[in-house]
Write a protein that holds these residues in place. Structure first.
Motif, PDB file in Angstrom:
ATOM      1  N   ILE A  72     -12.047  12.380   3.652  1.00 13.22           N
ATOM      2  CA  ILE A  72     -11.937  10.917   3.741  1.00 13.22           C
ATOM      3  C   ILE A  72     -10.498  10.472   3.532  1.00 13.22           C
ATOM      4  CG2 ILE A  72     -12.545   8.746   2.596  1.00 13.22           C
ATOM      5  CD1 ILE A  72     -15.328   9.976   2.073  1.00 13.22           C
ATOM      6  N   PHE A  73      -9.876  10.947   2.456  1.00  6.66           N
ATOM      7  CA  PHE A  73      -8.532  10.468   2.123  1.00  6.66           C
ATOM      8  C   PHE A  73      -7.471  11.010   3.078  1.00  6.66           C
ATOM      9  CE2 PHE A  73     -10.491   8.996  -1.709  1.00  6.66           C
ATOM     10  CZ  PHE A  73      -9.690   7.934  -2.104  1.00  6.66           C
ATOM     11  N   ARG A  74      -7.707  12.188   3.656  1.00  9.49           N
ATOM     12  CA  ARG A  74      -6.752  12.704   4.636  1.00  9.49           C
ATOM     13  C   ARG A  74      -6.841  11.954   5.953  1.00  9.49           C
ATOM     14  NH1 ARG A  74      -6.470  18.958   5.618  1.00  9.49           N
ATOM     15  NH2 ARG A  74      -4.663  18.220   6.772  1.00  9.49           N
ATOM     16  N   SER A  75      -7.950  11.235   6.153  1.00 14.90           N
ATOM     17  CA  SER A  75      -8.136  10.480   7.399  1.00 14.90           C
ATOM     18  C   SER A  75      -7.477   9.110   7.352  1.00 14.90           C
ATOM     19  CB  SER A  75      -9.634  10.312   7.689  1.00 14.90           C
ATOM     20  OG  SER A  75     -10.270  11.555   7.823  1.00 14.90           O
ATOM     21  N   LEU A  82      -0.634   2.768   1.187  1.00 14.82           N
ATOM     22  CA  LEU A  82       0.356   2.011   0.426  1.00 14.82           C
ATOM     23  C   LEU A  82      -0.154   0.627   0.060  1.00 14.82           C
ATOM     24  CD1 LEU A  82       3.596   2.944   2.410  1.00 14.82           C
ATOM     25  CD2 LEU A  82       3.085   3.580   0.050  1.00 14.82           C
ATOM     26  N   THR A  83      -0.830  -0.020   0.997  1.00 21.03           N
ATOM     27  CA  THR A  83      -1.342  -1.367   0.737  1.00 21.03           C
ATOM     28  C   THR A  83      -2.731  -1.326   0.102  1.00 21.03           C
ATOM     29  OG1 THR A  83      -2.183  -1.444   3.019  1.00 21.03           O
ATOM     30  CG2 THR A  83      -0.009  -2.362   2.614  1.00 21.03           C
ATOM     31  N   LEU A  84      -3.521  -0.312   0.465  1.00 20.16           N
ATOM     32  CA  LEU A  84      -4.884  -0.211  -0.050  1.00 20.16           C
ATOM     33  C   LEU A  84      -4.909  -0.056  -1.564  1.00 20.16           C
ATOM     34  CD1 LEU A  84      -7.842  -0.075   0.946  1.00 20.16           C
ATOM     35  CD2 LEU A  84      -7.600   2.413   1.004  1.00 20.16           C
ATOM     36  N   PHE A  85      -3.923   0.669  -2.096  1.00 20.39           N
ATOM     37  CA  PHE A  85      -3.886   0.924  -3.539  1.00 20.39           C
ATOM     38  C   PHE A  85      -2.821   0.100  -4.255  1.00 20.39           C
ATOM     39  CE2 PHE A  85      -6.160   4.616  -2.005  1.00 20.39           C
ATOM     40  CZ  PHE A  85      -7.116   4.821  -2.996  1.00 20.39           C
ATOM     41  N   SER A  86      -2.437  -1.011  -3.669  1.00 15.66           N
ATOM     42  CA  SER A  86      -1.414  -1.858  -4.297  1.00 15.66           C
ATOM     43  C   SER A  86      -1.890  -2.404  -5.641  1.00 15.66           C
ATOM     44  CB  SER A  86      -1.040  -3.008  -3.361  1.00 15.66           C
ATOM     45  OG  SER A  86      -2.182  -3.794  -3.038  1.00 15.66           O
ATOM     46  N   GLY A  87      -3.181  -2.784  -5.715  1.00 19.30           N
ATOM     47  CA  GLY A  87      -3.721  -3.281  -6.979  1.00 19.30           C
ATOM     48  C   GLY A  87      -3.719  -2.207  -8.052  1.00 19.30           C
ATOM     49  N   PHE A  88      -4.095  -0.994  -7.673  1.00 20.13           N
ATOM     50  CA  PHE A  88      -4.108   0.126  -8.614  1.00 20.13           C
ATOM     51  C   PHE A  88      -2.685   0.466  -9.057  1.00 20.13           C
ATOM     52  CE2 PHE A  88      -4.145   4.814  -9.337  1.00 20.13           C
ATOM     53  CZ  PHE A  88      -4.978   4.811 -10.457  1.00 20.13           C
ATOM     54  N   THR A 100       9.538   3.859  -8.462  1.00 22.58           N
ATOM     55  CA  THR A 100       8.520   4.315  -9.417  1.00 22.58           C
ATOM     56  C   THR A 100       7.134   3.879  -8.978  1.00 22.58           C
ATOM     57  OG1 THR A 100      10.115   4.249 -11.253  1.00 22.58           O
ATOM     58  CG2 THR A 100       7.770   4.261 -11.826  1.00 22.58           C
ATOM     59  N   ALA A 101       7.016   2.641  -8.495  1.00 19.49           N
ATOM     60  CA  ALA A 101       5.732   2.144  -8.007  1.00 19.49           C
ATOM     61  C   ALA A 101       5.273   2.932  -6.786  1.00 19.49           C
ATOM     62  CB  ALA A 101       5.836   0.661  -7.663  1.00 19.49           C
ATOM     63  N   ALA A 102       6.214   3.355  -5.953  1.00 17.07           N
ATOM     64  CA  ALA A 102       5.859   4.099  -4.739  1.00 17.07           C
ATOM     65  C   ALA A 102       5.271   5.463  -5.055  1.00 17.07           C
ATOM     66  CB  ALA A 102       7.094   4.261  -3.849  1.00 17.07           C
ATOM     67  N   ILE A 103       5.579   5.997  -6.238  1.00 17.11           N
ATOM     68  CA  ILE A 103       5.075   7.319  -6.610  1.00 17.11           C
ATOM     69  C   ILE A 103       3.549   7.340  -6.668  1.00 17.11           C
ATOM     70  CG2 ILE A 103       4.968   9.012  -8.500  1.00 17.11           C
ATOM     71  CD1 ILE A 103       7.880   8.325  -9.114  1.00 17.11           C
ATOM     72  N   VAL A 104       2.935   6.230  -7.075  1.00 14.02           N
ATOM     73  CA  VAL A 104       1.469   6.180  -7.215  1.00 14.02           C
ATOM     74  C   VAL A 104       0.774   6.446  -5.873  1.00 14.02           C
ATOM     75  CG1 VAL A 104      -0.521   4.779  -7.877  1.00 14.02           C
ATOM     76  CG2 VAL A 104       1.584   4.669  -9.220  1.00 14.02           C
ATOM     77  N   PRO A 105       1.034   5.651  -4.821  1.00 15.07           N
ATOM     78  CA  PRO A 105       0.381   5.962  -3.539  1.00 15.07           C
ATOM     79  C   PRO A 105       0.857   7.287  -2.941  1.00 15.07           C
ATOM     80  CG  PRO A 105       1.983   4.203  -3.257  1.00 15.07           C
ATOM     81  CD  PRO A 105       1.838   4.410  -4.721  1.00 15.07           C
ATOM     82  N   LEU A 106       2.089   7.679  -3.236  1.00 16.97           N
ATOM     83  CA  LEU A 106       2.580   8.966  -2.752  1.00 16.97           C
ATOM     84  C   LEU A 106       1.757  10.112  -3.326  1.00 16.97           C
ATOM     85  CD1 LEU A 106       6.462   8.423  -2.903  1.00 16.97           C
ATOM     86  CD2 LEU A 106       5.146   8.976  -0.855  1.00 16.97           C
ATOM     87  N   VAL A 107       1.458  10.026  -4.614  1.00 14.53           N
ATOM     88  CA  VAL A 107       0.638  11.053  -5.268  1.00 14.53           C
ATOM     89  C   VAL A 107      -0.773  11.049  -4.685  1.00 14.53           C
ATOM     90  CG1 VAL A 107      -0.489  11.695  -7.442  1.00 14.53           C
ATOM     91  CG2 VAL A 107       1.943  11.134  -7.423  1.00 14.53           C
ATOM     92  N   ILE A 108      -1.338   9.853  -4.513  1.00 12.91           N
ATOM     93  CA  ILE A 108      -2.690   9.739  -3.960  1.00 12.91           C
ATOM     94  C   ILE A 108      -2.753  10.338  -2.553  1.00 12.91           C
ATOM     95  CG2 ILE A 108      -4.463   8.105  -3.190  1.00 12.91           C
ATOM     96  CD1 ILE A 108      -3.558   6.245  -5.459  1.00 12.91           C
ATOM     97  N   GLY A 109      -1.709  10.147  -1.785  1.00  9.17           N
ATOM     98  CA  GLY A 109      -1.680  10.701  -0.435  1.00  9.17           C
ATOM     99  C   GLY A 109      -1.421  12.201  -0.412  1.00  9.17           C
ATOM    100  N   THR A 110      -0.731  12.700  -1.446  1.00  6.71           N
ATOM    101  CA  THR A 110      -0.375  14.121  -1.499  1.00  6.71           C
ATOM    102  C   THR A 110      -1.523  15.001  -1.974  1.00  6.71           C
ATOM    103  OG1 THR A 110       1.961  13.590  -1.907  1.00  6.71           O
ATOM    104  CG2 THR A 110       1.211  15.795  -2.550  1.00  6.71           C
ATOM    105  N   ILE A 111      -2.294  14.529  -2.946  1.00  6.96           N
ATOM    106  CA  ILE A 111      -3.332  15.349  -3.570  1.00  6.96           C
ATOM    107  C   ILE A 111      -4.310  15.961  -2.561  1.00  6.96           C
ATOM    108  CG2 ILE A 111      -5.360  15.276  -5.091  1.00  6.96           C
ATOM    109  CD1 ILE A 111      -3.767  13.357  -6.881  1.00  6.96           C
ATOM    110  N   PRO A 112      -4.961  15.168  -1.702  1.00  4.90           N
ATOM    111  CA  PRO A 112      -5.916  15.781  -0.766  1.00  4.90           C
ATOM    112  C   PRO A 112      -5.252  16.710   0.243  1.00  4.90           C
ATOM    113  CG  PRO A 112      -5.610  13.451  -0.250  1.00  4.90           C
ATOM    114  CD  PRO A 112      -4.938  13.693  -1.553  1.00  4.90           C
ATOM    115  N   PHE A 113      -4.059  16.362   0.695  1.00  2.00           N
ATOM    116  CA  PHE A 113      -3.337  17.213   1.644  1.00  2.00           C
ATOM    117  C   PHE A 113      -3.006  18.557   1.009  1.00  2.00           C
ATOM    118  CE2 PHE A 113       0.712  18.831   3.276  1.00  2.00           C
ATOM    119  CZ  PHE A 113       0.430  18.936   4.620  1.00  2.00           C
ATOM    120  N   PHE A 114      -2.439  18.519  -0.183  1.00  2.00           N
ATOM    121  CA  PHE A 114      -2.038  19.750  -0.860  1.00  2.00           C
ATOM    122  C   PHE A 114      -3.255  20.557  -1.296  1.00  2.00           C
ATOM    123  CE2 PHE A 114      -0.282  22.201  -4.487  1.00  2.00           C
ATOM    124  CZ  PHE A 114       0.752  22.837  -3.823  1.00  2.00           C
TER     125      PHE A 114
END
Length: 227
Positions: A72-75, A82-88, A100-114
């Motif tokens: 799901i998240f890789r799709s 970036l916008t979907l998790f702006s509240g989080f 620093t704020a960009a790291i949060v969605p970057l991590v979320i996007g990296t986890i499923p890929f890695f």
């Protein structure tokens, strides 16, 4: 030399400090995303390997849950994450702007890929080695750390190189919404003000970061495989 640079890079030379700051921000985002995202992604990949059918801790329910989570998240395109998790992101760091704020969605996007890449790397470990370890009475935890992660280390490093390159690319996209870094500089300065030299230099620095990352990983892989 300075006059030549001023002639060919008229918009770059007056803002060299901004380029230095943007490069530092890109490295900052890439480093911490790699540390956090790859750390969690490794755990996720291990879970997928040991919980799958025939795994040492076979559990179809757990495997199906994490497998679907990754799919799901890789799709989801990263720019949407970036916008979907702006509240989080605002909840975690108090803002949605800056590196620093960009790291949060970057991590979320990296986890499923890695995580998926780690799964594939660990599946290349010879099943005979796993069976030998089990016959010697090594615990499941021992097999994970002493067999899977050791035998699959070269593959893991290759996966990390691929992921780091993707992360650097993601940081450029994060600049589109004020994440900072070279991507933000290229968009805010280069594209918005029609300063092509700023775009080209930003791109060149990003490419250098990619090449350096790939070179370091290749050196580590050669050392591991030669040993």
């Amino acid at each position: 030399m300075y006059n030549i640079l001023n002639e060919f890079l008229p918009n770059v030379m007056p803002i060299t400090q901004e380029f230095i700051t943007a490069t530092e921000q890109t490295i900052h985002m890439s480093f911490w995303t790699a540390v956090i995202g790859c750390g969690i992604g490794t755990v996720l990949g291990v879970i997928l390997v040991v919980a799958r059918k025939g795994g040492i801790l076979e559990n179809p329910s757990i495997y199906q849950f994490f497998d679907k989570f990754i799919n799901i998240f890789r799709s989801i395109p990263f720019i949407i994450l970036l916008t979907l998790f702006s509240g989080f992101t605002r909840f975690i760091v108090g803002t949605t702007i800056g590196p620093t704020a960009a790291i949060v969605p970057l991590v979320i996007g990296t986890i499923p890929f890695f995580g998926r890449q780690i799964e594939n790397a660990l599946l290349e470990v010879d099943p005979g080695v796993i069976e030998a370890a089990q016959s010697m009475g090594i615990s499941n935890l021992g097999i994970i750390f002493r067999v899977y992660l050791v035998e699959g280390l070269a593959g893991i490093i290759r996966v990390m190189a691929l992921t780091l390159i993707s992360i650097i690319g993601f940081t450029a996209m994060a600049g589109a919404i004020g994440g900072g870094g070279l991507g933000n500089l290229a968009i805010a300065r280069g594209h918005a003000r029609f300063q092509d030299d700023v775009i080209w230099v930003s791109t060149a620095i990003i490419l250098v970061l990619v090449f350096v990352s790939q070179f370091v990983c290749n050196v580590i892989i050669k050392k591991i495989t030669h040993d």
